[in-house]
Design a protein around this motif. Structure first.
Motif, PDB file in Angstrom:
ATOM      1  N   MET A   1     -45.649  -7.359  58.067  1.00  0.00           N
ATOM      2  CA  MET A   1     -45.731  -8.411  57.074  1.00  0.00           C
ATOM      3  C   MET A   1     -44.675  -8.153  55.988  1.00  0.00           C
ATOM      4  SD  MET A   1     -49.106  -9.789  55.135  1.00  0.00           S
ATOM      5  CE  MET A   1     -49.262  -8.702  53.739  1.00  0.00           C
ATOM      6  N   SER A   2     -43.891  -9.162  55.675  1.00  0.00           N
ATOM      7  CA  SER A   2     -42.843  -8.996  54.675  1.00  0.00           C
ATOM      8  C   SER A   2     -43.390  -9.312  53.278  1.00  0.00           C
ATOM      9  CB  SER A   2     -41.651  -9.897  55.002  1.00  0.00           C
ATOM     10  OG  SER A   2     -42.034 -11.248  54.914  1.00  0.00           O
ATOM     11  N   PHE A   3     -42.745  -8.735  52.296  1.00  0.00           N
ATOM     12  CA  PHE A   3     -43.139  -8.921  50.908  1.00  0.00           C
ATOM     13  C   PHE A   3     -42.704 -10.300  50.434  1.00  0.00           C
ATOM     14  CE2 PHE A   3     -42.339  -8.639  46.367  1.00  0.00           C
ATOM     15  CZ  PHE A   3     -43.563  -8.186  45.925  1.00  0.00           C
ATOM     16  N   ASP A   4     -43.602 -11.037  49.806  1.00  0.00           N
ATOM     17  CA  ASP A   4     -43.321 -12.379  49.306  1.00  0.00           C
ATOM     18  C   ASP A   4     -43.584 -12.413  47.799  1.00  0.00           C
ATOM     19  OD1 ASP A   4     -43.278 -15.093  48.588  1.00  0.00           O
ATOM     20  OD2 ASP A   4     -44.166 -15.726  50.485  1.00  0.00           O
ATOM     21  N   LYS A   5     -42.512 -12.246  47.025  1.00  0.00           N
ATOM     22  CA  LYS A   5     -42.610 -12.175  45.562  1.00  0.00           C
ATOM     23  C   LYS A   5     -43.316 -13.396  44.975  1.00  0.00           C
ATOM     24  CE  LYS A   5     -39.566 -12.257  41.518  1.00  0.00           C
ATOM     25  NZ  LYS A   5     -38.200 -12.023  41.055  1.00  0.00           N
ATOM     26  N   GLU A   6     -42.919 -14.586  45.389  1.00  0.00           N
ATOM     27  CA  GLU A   6     -43.498 -15.814  44.817  1.00  0.00           C
ATOM     28  C   GLU A   6     -44.984 -15.926  45.141  1.00  0.00           C
ATOM     29  OE1 GLU A   6     -41.823 -17.468  42.571  1.00  0.00           O
ATOM     30  OE2 GLU A   6     -40.166 -16.112  42.988  1.00  0.00           O
ATOM     31  N   LYS A   7     -45.376 -15.507  46.312  1.00  0.00           N
ATOM     32  CA  LYS A   7     -46.791 -15.546  46.693  1.00  0.00           C
ATOM     33  C   LYS A   7     -47.602 -14.570  45.829  1.00  0.00           C
ATOM     34  CE  LYS A   7     -49.872 -15.116  50.642  1.00  0.00           C
ATOM     35  NZ  LYS A   7     -49.973 -14.833  52.073  1.00  0.00           N
ATOM     36  N   VAL A   8     -47.073 -13.381  45.609  1.00  0.00           N
ATOM     37  CA  VAL A   8     -47.751 -12.377  44.782  1.00  0.00           C
ATOM     38  C   VAL A   8     -47.924 -12.899  43.359  1.00  0.00           C
ATOM     39  CG1 VAL A   8     -47.492 -10.095  43.704  1.00  0.00           C
ATOM     40  CG2 VAL A   8     -47.052 -10.380  46.148  1.00  0.00           C
ATOM     41  N   LEU A   9     -46.859 -13.439  42.771  1.00  0.00           N
ATOM     42  CA  LEU A   9     -46.926 -13.939  41.398  1.00  0.00           C
ATOM     43  C   LEU A   9     -47.893 -15.117  41.282  1.00  0.00           C
ATOM     44  CD1 LEU A   9     -43.169 -13.697  40.345  1.00  0.00           C
ATOM     45  CD2 LEU A   9     -45.045 -12.152  39.727  1.00  0.00           C
ATOM     46  N   ALA A  10     -47.847 -16.023  42.243  1.00  0.00           N
ATOM     47  CA  ALA A  10     -48.760 -17.168  42.215  1.00  0.00           C
ATOM     48  C   ALA A  10     -50.212 -16.709  42.331  1.00  0.00           C
ATOM     49  CB  ALA A  10     -48.411 -18.145  43.342  1.00  0.00           C
ATOM     50  N   LEU A  11     -50.476 -15.763  43.211  1.00  0.00           N
ATOM     51  CA  LEU A  11     -51.835 -15.244  43.380  1.00  0.00           C
ATOM     52  C   LEU A  11     -52.328 -14.595  42.088  1.00  0.00           C
ATOM     53  CD1 LEU A  11     -54.209 -14.589  45.348  1.00  0.00           C
ATOM     54  CD2 LEU A  11     -53.027 -12.446  45.805  1.00  0.00           C
ATOM     55  N   CYS A  12     -51.524 -13.720  41.509  1.00  0.00           N
ATOM     56  CA  CYS A  12     -51.927 -13.023  40.282  1.00  0.00           C
ATOM     57  C   CYS A  12     -52.155 -13.995  39.133  1.00  0.00           C
ATOM     58  CB  CYS A  12     -50.887 -11.979  39.896  1.00  0.00           C
ATOM     59  SG  CYS A  12     -50.801 -10.582  41.019  1.00  0.00           S
ATOM     60  N   ASN A  13     -51.245 -14.946  38.949  1.00  0.00           N
ATOM     61  CA  ASN A  13     -51.398 -15.908  37.852  1.00  0.00           C
ATOM     62  C   ASN A  13     -52.577 -16.847  38.085  1.00  0.00           C
ATOM     63  OD1 ASN A  13     -49.357 -15.242  35.876  1.00  0.00           O
ATOM     64  ND2 ASN A  13     -47.864 -15.797  37.438  1.00  0.00           N
ATOM     65  N   ASN A  14     -52.832 -17.228  39.324  1.00  0.00           N
ATOM     66  CA  ASN A  14     -53.965 -18.098  39.632  1.00  0.00           C
ATOM     67  C   ASN A  14     -55.289 -17.379  39.371  1.00  0.00           C
ATOM     68  OD1 ASN A  14     -55.100 -20.588  40.598  1.00  0.00           O
ATOM     69  ND2 ASN A  14     -55.656 -19.467  42.452  1.00  0.00           N
ATOM     70  N   TRP A  15     -55.390 -16.112  39.785  1.00  0.00           N
ATOM     71  CA  TRP A  15     -56.620 -15.346  39.584  1.00  0.00           C
ATOM     72  C   TRP A  15     -56.894 -15.090  38.107  1.00  0.00           C
ATOM     73  CZ3 TRP A  15     -56.711 -11.000  43.842  1.00  0.00           C
ATOM     74  CH2 TRP A  15     -57.083 -11.574  45.053  1.00  0.00           C
ATOM     75  N   SER A  16     -55.889 -15.203  37.259  1.00  0.00           N
ATOM     76  CA  SER A  16     -56.046 -14.908  35.832  1.00  0.00           C
ATOM     77  C   SER A  16     -56.664 -16.050  35.031  1.00  0.00           C
ATOM     78  CB  SER A  16     -54.686 -14.555  35.224  1.00  0.00           C
ATOM     79  OG  SER A  16     -54.206 -13.363  35.784  1.00  0.00           O
TER      80      SER A  16
END
Length: 141
Positions: free
Chosen positions: A1-16
């Motif tokens: 699985m490759s690292f997806d910066k935009e997915k990580v940022l969207a997930l973190c900001n959404n969970w906040s």
């Protein structure tokens, strides 16, 4: 699985949303494998009575970014992350502006993650140096 910066940022900001992170206006702004960065405005909302950035708000930023960073290494459908210890050395005060929390992995084990979180200002001056230990647990349904 490759690292997806935009997915990580969207997930973190959404969970906040609707959490302490939302209340403190913490926003995740950068990520790479083994590193996560967030920013928080310094204003009266995070001041202590003397008009300075409250150490507790600084630690909240550090724990938020360090805990979210551990999510990059787990399957959130099967695992959960819990902060079990945090330490902070406050080195410089801040009255206004922005602080940044940058978490970098020190140790990535199967059940324990150790993070160094540097809290810096707009000029990259070190405000606080924090260390966070997270435990990885199996998610209970």
């Amino acid at each position: 699985m490759s690292f997806d910066k935009e997915k990580v940022l969207a997930l973190c900001n959404n969970w906040s949303k609707n959490t302490l992170m939302g209340t403190l206006e913490i926003e995740y702004i950068d990520a790479e494998e083994g590193m996560l960065k967030a920013r928080m405005p310094v204003n009266p909302r995070v001041h202590q009575p003397m008009g300075l950035l409250h150490g507790g708000a600084t630690v909240a930023l550090a724990e938020s970014v360090g805990s979210a960073a551990s999510l990059m290494f787990v399957n959130p459908e099967k695992q959960e992350v819990r902060g079990i210890e945090i330490s902070a050395n406050h080195l410089k005060s801040k009255r206004e502006g922005i602080v940044y929390g940058t978490a970098k992995i020190i140790h990535k084990g199967a059940s324990i993650h150790l993070w160094e979180i540097r809290i810096t200002d707009e000029e990259d001056r070190l405000i606080s140096l924090c260390k966070l230990t997270n435990m990885v647990l199996s998610r209970k349904r």
